[in-house]
Scaffold this active site. Structure first.
Site, PDB file in Angstrom:
ATOM      1  N   ASP A  24     -10.043  -3.449  -5.277  1.00 25.73           N
ATOM      2  CA  ASP A  24      -9.181  -2.487  -4.591  1.00 25.73           C
ATOM      3  C   ASP A  24      -9.119  -1.202  -5.418  1.00 25.73           C
ATOM      4  OD1 ASP A  24      -7.112  -1.100  -3.395  1.00 25.73           O
ATOM      5  OD2 ASP A  24      -5.573  -2.631  -3.707  1.00 25.73           O
TER       6      ASP A  24
ATOM      7  N   SER B  27       0.827  -1.206   0.000  1.00 24.72           N
ATOM      8  CA  SER B  27       0.000   0.000   0.000  1.00 24.72           C
ATOM      9  C   SER B  27       0.868   1.266   0.000  1.00 24.72           C
ATOM     10  CB  SER B  27      -0.953  -0.069   1.199  1.00 24.72           C
ATOM     11  OG  SER B  27      -1.973   0.846   1.071  1.00 24.72           O
TER      12      SER B  27
ATOM     13  N   HIS C 282      -8.229  -4.839  -0.797  1.00 25.37           N
ATOM     14  CA  HIS C 282      -7.040  -4.109  -0.388  1.00 25.37           C
ATOM     15  C   HIS C 282      -6.662  -4.495   1.049  1.00 25.37           C
ATOM     16  CE1 HIS C 282      -4.114  -0.884  -0.588  1.00 25.37           C
ATOM     17  NE2 HIS C 282      -4.378  -0.657   0.673  1.00 25.37           N
TER      18      HIS C 282
END
Ligand SMILES: *[C@@H]1O[C@H](CO)[C@@H](O)[C@H](O)[C@H]1NC(C)=O
Ligand SMILES: *[C@@H]1O[C@H](CO)[C@@H](O)[C@H](O)[C@H]1NC(C)=O
Length: 403
Positions: free
Chosen positions: A343, A189, A373
């Site tokens: 995501d 991320s 995600h």
């Protein structure tokens, strides 16, 4: 039916209504995920309310999740764990105990959390680093960079850069018995964002002689220009990372000034002077048909030049690694990219895969069809999911075979 049972029924219906969120058909353990997500949503509601009352910053409330999940650096029979500093930047260090004759591999890990929350000491990150150190018999360094809103860009980037540069010195590698030809930088991320940015900038740093063998970008955030990509549209309200939270993370990376957040939310934040950058994130060219579906590419709508001048960070490749010219991509190491179907950041990763392949960089792309995600965060009880374990194993297995 008595009043009691009627109230109970009503309460159950209300709870079920609150917990229920539409989850894609192919996701397993749907109700467990809905429950976890209801927990996240509750924290988000509390954060909004507390901020509205003027009590605290939104991110301070979100940071509670990080604090609750704090785990001390406790060594086990396989790995020695210490909290230390590299050139004054804190990091958690994992050194395997197993005696081996040769040099070891090393993984520098950058945690996620939207540049605002998260930490190397969070239980899932600590466990992931343990597993990596154990499975690969590798030294793992998990960087504890400073966070927004206290610190904005480029502090996060610079903290990570400092640690990586310090560690890549021949003398430091020798001290830890690390093979200079077998070093990886990984991140998920926002950590994938920082990893990608640092790896790009290292290419121009003449003081760094050691070359990374691999970069592993796990559902990374790679650009701020277009926050209306098909993945943002398709997954606007997906569990764990709704679009509104991602917009908040992005804007908070640069400033607490809400005008940037509002401009980003309507995708009108890029000034006309920067129009030349849009070709780097043109999903019409960079996404395979499968991900474009029936979305129609629209020309960008420009925002005021005031924002771009005041907060140039969001146009800076150190914050948005997709915004570099092809020539800047040459020389990047073998790249592993993991993307999740459900995501908002999916298309950031896929566009980077397209751009890297176009200039001849070796890319291994793992696209997980039934993933959301942040899948790697769900590997510790009681919030563990089979998905989390599957994704973690896939990544570590790949690393073990290729680093
Ligand atoms: C240590 O390593 C062994 C062999 O890989 C494994 O079976 C054991 O579970 C590990 N211990 C811990 C605490 O992870
Ligand atoms: C994006 O790509 C499409 C299709 O190739 C093209 O028509 C459009 O002009 C491009 N836009 C930008 C901003 O590069």
């Amino acid at each position: 039916m008595g009043t009691k049972s009627l109230s109970l029924l009503l309460a159950s219906v209300l709870v079920a209504y609150y917990v229920y969120t539409p989850v894609p058909e192919n996701i397993e353990e749907r109700w467990k995920l809905m429950l976890i997500n209801a927990g996240f949503r509750t924290v988000a509601h509390v954060a909004e309310f507390a901020e509205w009352l003027g009590l605290v910053h939104y991110m301070e409330v979100l940071m509670m999740i990080t604090s609750i999940e704090y785990t001390a650096p406790i060594s086990d029979e396989n790995v020695t764990i210490t909290d230390t500093k590299f050139n004054n930047v804190p990091a958690r260090l994992y050194v395997p105990r197993k005696q081996s004759s040769g040099l070891k591999r090393a993984v520098i890990y950058i945690h996620g959390g939207g540049w605002c929350v998260g930490g190397s000491a969070m239980e899932p990150y600590d466990l992931l680093s343990r597993w990596t150190a154990n499975k690969l018999n590798a030294v793992v360094i998990s960087v504890e960079y400073r966070l927004a809103p206290t610190y904005h860009f480029p502090v996060q980037f610079e903290d990570v850069y400092t640690v990586v540069k310090f560690f890549l010195q021949t003398s430091v590698l020798a001290q830890y018995g690390v093979d200079p030809n077998r070093i990886c930088i990984s991140g998920d991320s926002a950590g994938g964002n920082l990893a990608a940015a640092v790896v790009q900038q290292l290419l121009d740093d003449l003081e760094v002689k050691v070359k990374l063998k691999i970069q592993a970008l796990l559902y990374p955030a790679l650009q701020t220009l277009d926050l209306d990509l098909p993945s943002y549209k398709d997954n606007e309200n997906m569990p764990i990372l709704p679009k509104s939270l991602m917009v908040r993370f992005w804007s908070e990376y640069f400033t607490t000034d809400v005008s940037l957040k509002e401009a980003m939310a309507s995708n009108r934040h890029v000034p006309a002077e920067s129009s030349h950058l849009f070709r780097f994130v043109n999903w019409s060219n960079l996404l395979p048909k499968k991900f474009k579906k029936d979305h129609v590419y629209a020309s960008p709508i420009y925002g005021s030049s005031r924002l771009g001048k005041k907060y140039p960070g969001f146009l800076d490749p150190r914050a948005a690694p997709l915004l570099v010219d092809d020539t800047k991509l040459l020389g990047l190491p073998v790249t592993y990219v993991l993307t999740c179907q459900h995501d908002v950041l999916r298309d950031d990763g896929i566009m980077y895969v397209s751009r890297l392949r176009k200039v001849g960089i070796e890319v291994i792309h793992d696209h997980i069809e039934d993933a959301i995600h942040g899948a790697l965060m769900f590997i510790t009880s009681p919030t563990d999911l089979a998905l989390g374990h599957r994704v973690a194993n896939k990544y570590i297995e790949w690393l073990n075979m290729n680093l």
